[in-house]
Motif scaffolding. Structure first.
Motif, PDB file in Angstrom:
ATOM      1  N   CYS A   1      10.057   0.431  -2.752  1.00  0.00           N
ATOM      2  CA  CYS A   1       9.537  -0.499  -3.750  1.00  0.00           C
ATOM      3  C   CYS A   1      10.706  -0.939  -4.617  1.00  0.00           C
ATOM      4  CB  CYS A   1       8.475   0.173  -4.623  1.00  0.00           C
ATOM      5  SG  CYS A   1       7.937  -0.892  -5.974  1.00  0.00           S
ATOM      6  N   ARG A   2      10.894  -2.241  -4.724  1.00  0.00           N
ATOM      7  CA  ARG A   2      12.040  -2.745  -5.498  1.00  0.00           C
ATOM      8  C   ARG A   2      11.676  -3.008  -6.949  1.00  0.00           C
ATOM      9  NH1 ARG A   2      16.377  -1.215  -2.531  1.00  0.00           N
ATOM     10  NH2 ARG A   2      15.051   0.487  -3.162  1.00  0.00           N
ATOM     11  N   CYS A   3      10.395  -2.869  -7.314  1.00  0.00           N
ATOM     12  CA  CYS A   3       9.993  -3.236  -8.674  1.00  0.00           C
ATOM     13  C   CYS A   3       9.714  -2.036  -9.577  1.00  0.00           C
ATOM     14  CB  CYS A   3       8.723  -4.078  -8.656  1.00  0.00           C
ATOM     15  SG  CYS A   3       8.836  -5.577  -7.686  1.00  0.00           S
ATOM     16  N   THR A   4       8.945  -1.093  -9.102  1.00  0.00           N
ATOM     17  CA  THR A   4       8.279  -0.173 -10.034  1.00  0.00           C
ATOM     18  C   THR A   4       9.065   1.083 -10.391  1.00  0.00           C
ATOM     19  OG1 THR A   4       7.212   1.101  -8.289  1.00  0.00           O
ATOM     20  CG2 THR A   4       6.046  -0.856  -9.076  1.00  0.00           C
TER      21      THR A   4
ATOM     22  N   GLN B   1       3.542  -4.496  -9.163  1.00  0.00           N
ATOM     23  CA  GLN B   1       4.251  -5.580  -9.861  1.00  0.00           C
ATOM     24  C   GLN B   1       4.265  -6.806  -8.959  1.00  0.00           C
ATOM     25  OE1 GLN B   1       7.767  -4.416 -12.045  1.00  0.00           O
ATOM     26  NE2 GLN B   1       6.821  -2.494 -12.644  1.00  0.00           N
ATOM     27  N   CYS B   2       5.303  -6.980  -8.109  1.00  0.00           N
ATOM     28  CA  CYS B   2       5.222  -8.133  -7.196  1.00  0.00           C
ATOM     29  C   CYS B   2       4.188  -7.871  -6.107  1.00  0.00           C
ATOM     30  CB  CYS B   2       6.580  -8.440  -6.578  1.00  0.00           C
ATOM     31  SG  CYS B   2       7.010  -7.395  -5.177  1.00  0.00           S
ATOM     32  N   GLY B   3       3.953  -6.588  -5.783  1.00  0.00           N
ATOM     33  CA  GLY B   3       2.903  -6.222  -4.842  1.00  0.00           C
ATOM     34  C   GLY B   3       3.289  -6.214  -3.371  1.00  0.00           C
ATOM     35  N   TYR B   4       4.527  -6.630  -3.092  1.00  0.00           N
ATOM     36  CA  TYR B   4       4.911  -6.799  -1.684  1.00  0.00           C
ATOM     37  C   TYR B   4       4.904  -5.483  -0.899  1.00  0.00           C
ATOM     38  CZ  TYR B   4       6.880  -9.829   1.900  1.00  0.00           C
ATOM     39  OH  TYR B   4       7.055 -10.594   3.021  1.00  0.00           O
ATOM     40  N   CYS B   5       5.261  -4.395  -1.572  1.00  0.00           N
ATOM     41  CA  CYS B   5       5.354  -3.100  -0.878  1.00  0.00           C
ATOM     42  C   CYS B   5       3.999  -2.426  -0.728  1.00  0.00           C
ATOM     43  CB  CYS B   5       6.277  -2.165  -1.656  1.00  0.00           C
ATOM     44  SG  CYS B   5       5.581  -1.678  -3.268  1.00  0.00           S
TER      45      CYS B   5
END
Ligand SMILES: Cc1cc2nc3c(=O)[nH]c(=O)nc-3n(C[C@H](O)[C@H](O)[C@H](O)COP(=O)(O)OP(=O)(O)OC[C@H]3O[C@@H](n4cnc5c(N)ncnc54)[C@H](O)[C@@H]3O)c2cc1C
Ligand code: FES
Ligand code: FES
Lengths: 281, 177
Positions: B137-140, B101-105
């Motif tokens: 991961c804060r998104c998925t 999603q945001c991809g940061y992790c």
């Protein structure tokens, strides 16, 4: 903590010499994971001890000897006859931290939530301190107050000796946390020696939820000479309140933490008894 | 511009390198200023896993490692795992599963999974979770990342002779050119 210099001594005597010369301006670095969080405005020289051959696990007579710079992940993965250290190491922080942080770093300067001091107290381990020559210090003496006191003069922790559990000995540890990788709310470790179903001796220790890791003598006294049964374990766990000063935190009252300790003591004792009766580690 | 007082030499993504540094500089800071920006700064205190790199094949947090600790060792960053044009098997599966999603992790996830695949022979769920327990991961909600990883591992198990992509990419070393 701010580092102004970084040195890599080639031998133990060289490391000790450097630390003695540096005094309070020198700081042993093993994994270095705790150094980042240490307060202090004065800058220090990091003395890296990871090149001194202090990372190993071997069995020597009645002891497992673990080098002070052995990463927790190596201890977690090690297997040996009646080896019991892997369970608690698996519960410390995350894979990445366990790969770097060392057994020595966990117990040379003890934080209230540190897990290994609890286990080493219950296991009656011996800490090997180098001060020109090596000397064993039993866990009760080593953890009687902040062990950092032993290293102020440039001495170093070189190894930890853990008694190999005998056939009728059992060990259990419990770490109660809010989530899988969090710091402990309560950590309990128990070592039981059984003979024909009766508890010959017991060592029970606690950490987190109390100001400093310690043995729970009233709990141990309530076990000695009794049958290794759930009823006896429950009664002994109920002595937790008298055994230590439990403190609350993170929105939990001191009374809640004491109750959590009682439940954890019961669990640790059940595990230790099961281990003594022959559960494969 | 970082004022450097010391040097540190290590193998980075297969190439021997020497960098200027300071005793209190974190490996993460060094890597990022040298152009290895795939390694992310998340929490800076060893809890999120965005900064995961491999040190002698083991996953570590670059935010809790002084650059000087890397002397003489082998460091691998996400730049060694795959590129946009030539992604690794796990990276492809992550995209296919819609796990980014945001991809940061993701760089940290890929590095932890690389350590897992290169170290372990038996890839049961319990051991996989152990290797991945330091990456948040804060998104998925993790489910899709898990699906992508399990697919990658099952494929690797079915074709054990095939080498994982991470080590062999010579075109993907990263850093300032
Ligand atoms: C995010 C995070 C979560 C954590 N969670 C837990 C947890 O749940 N439970 C737990 O028990 N721990 C936990 N830890 C603590 C972690 O295990 C410690 O950071 C670690 O034990 C320190 O080990 P190190 O090798 O990195 O020590 P270092 O940081 O290198 O050193 C720590 C201290 O010990 C001294 N020292 C180190 N080795 C020696 C030696 N051989 N002789 C004399 N002095 C020495 C150093 O000078 C320094 O004062 C956590 C740490 C982090 C960063
Ligand atoms: S940035 Fe290193 S763990 Fe979060
Ligand atoms: S995709 Fe956003 S943090 Fe994982």
């Amino acid at each position: 903590m701010k580092l102004s210099e970084f040195i890599r001594p080639a031998s133990l005597p060289e490391a000790r010499k450097a630390l003695r010369a540096l005094g309070p301006k020198g700081m042993v670095l093993a994994g270095g994971t705790a150094l980042h969080f240490m307060p202090g405005k004065t800058t220090v020289t990091a003395v890296d001890i990871t090149g001194l051959g202090l990372s190993y696990i071997k069995q020597k007579g009645d002891y497992f000897v673990i080098g002070a710079a052995t990463p927790l992940s190596d201890i977690q993965r090690h297997r040996g006859p009646r080896w019991a250290m892997h369970e608690i190491c698996r519960r410390i922080s995350t894979h990445q931290i366990r790969n770097v942080s060392t057994i020595g770093g966990n117990i040379a300067r003890v934080f209230p939530w540190a897990d290994l001091p609890v286990v080493l107290l219950a296991m009656n381990a011996r800490m090997v301190v180098y001060s020109g020559k090596e000397k064993d210090i039993p866990a009760d003496e080593y953890f009687s107050s902040q062990p950092a006191r032993l290293f102020r003069g440039g001495d170093l922790l070189t190894a930890v000796k853990i008694p190999v559990l005998k056939a009728h000995h059992g060990f259990g540890s419990v770490k109660a946390t809010r989530n899988a990788t969090a710091f402990s709310l309560v950590t309990i470790a128990a070592l039981l020696e059984l003979k024909n179903g009766v508890i010959k001796s017991a060592r029970v220790a606690a950490g987190s939820g109390i100001p400093f890791p310690q043995r729970l003598k009233p709990v141990e006294d309530a076990l000695a000479g009794k049958e290794a049964s759930t009823a006896v374990f429950k009664e002994a766990a109920a002595a937790a309140g008298a055994a230590a000063r439990w403190v609350g935190g993170e929105g939990m009252s001191a009374d809640y933490i004491r109750q959590l300790a009682e439940v954890s003591i019961l669990d640790a004792l059940e595990r230790a008894a099961e281990f003594a009766r022959g559960r494969a580690a | 511009m970082t004022k450097t007082t010391h040097t540190v030499s290590f193998t980075l993504n297969g190439e021997k390198k020497t960098f200027g540094t300071r005793p209190d500089e974190k490996l993460l800071a060094l890597l990022r200023r040298e152009g290895y920006r795939g390694t992310k700064y998340g929490c800076g205190q060893g809890t999120c896993g965005a900064c995961t790199v491999l040190l002698d094949g083991r996953a570590t947090y670059a935010c809790l490692l002084y650059a000087m600790q890397a002397e003489g060792r082998e460091v691998r960053t996400i730049e060694s795992a795959g590129t946009f044009d030539n992604p690794s098997v796990f990276q492809k599966e992550l995209v296919a599963a819609g796990a980014v999603q945001c991809g940061y992790c993701i760089p940290g996830m890929v590095m932890s999974a690389t350590a897992l695949m290169e170290t372990e022979k038996v890839l049961e769920d319990e051991i996989v979770k152990e290797y991945m327990d330091g990456n948040l991961c804060r998104c998925t909600g993790y489910e899709k990342i898990w699906v992508a990883l399990r697919k990658t591992l099952d494929r690797q198990a079915a074709a054990p002779a095939k080498k994982p992509a991470a080590k062999s990419k010579s075109s993907a070393k990263g850093g300032k050119k």
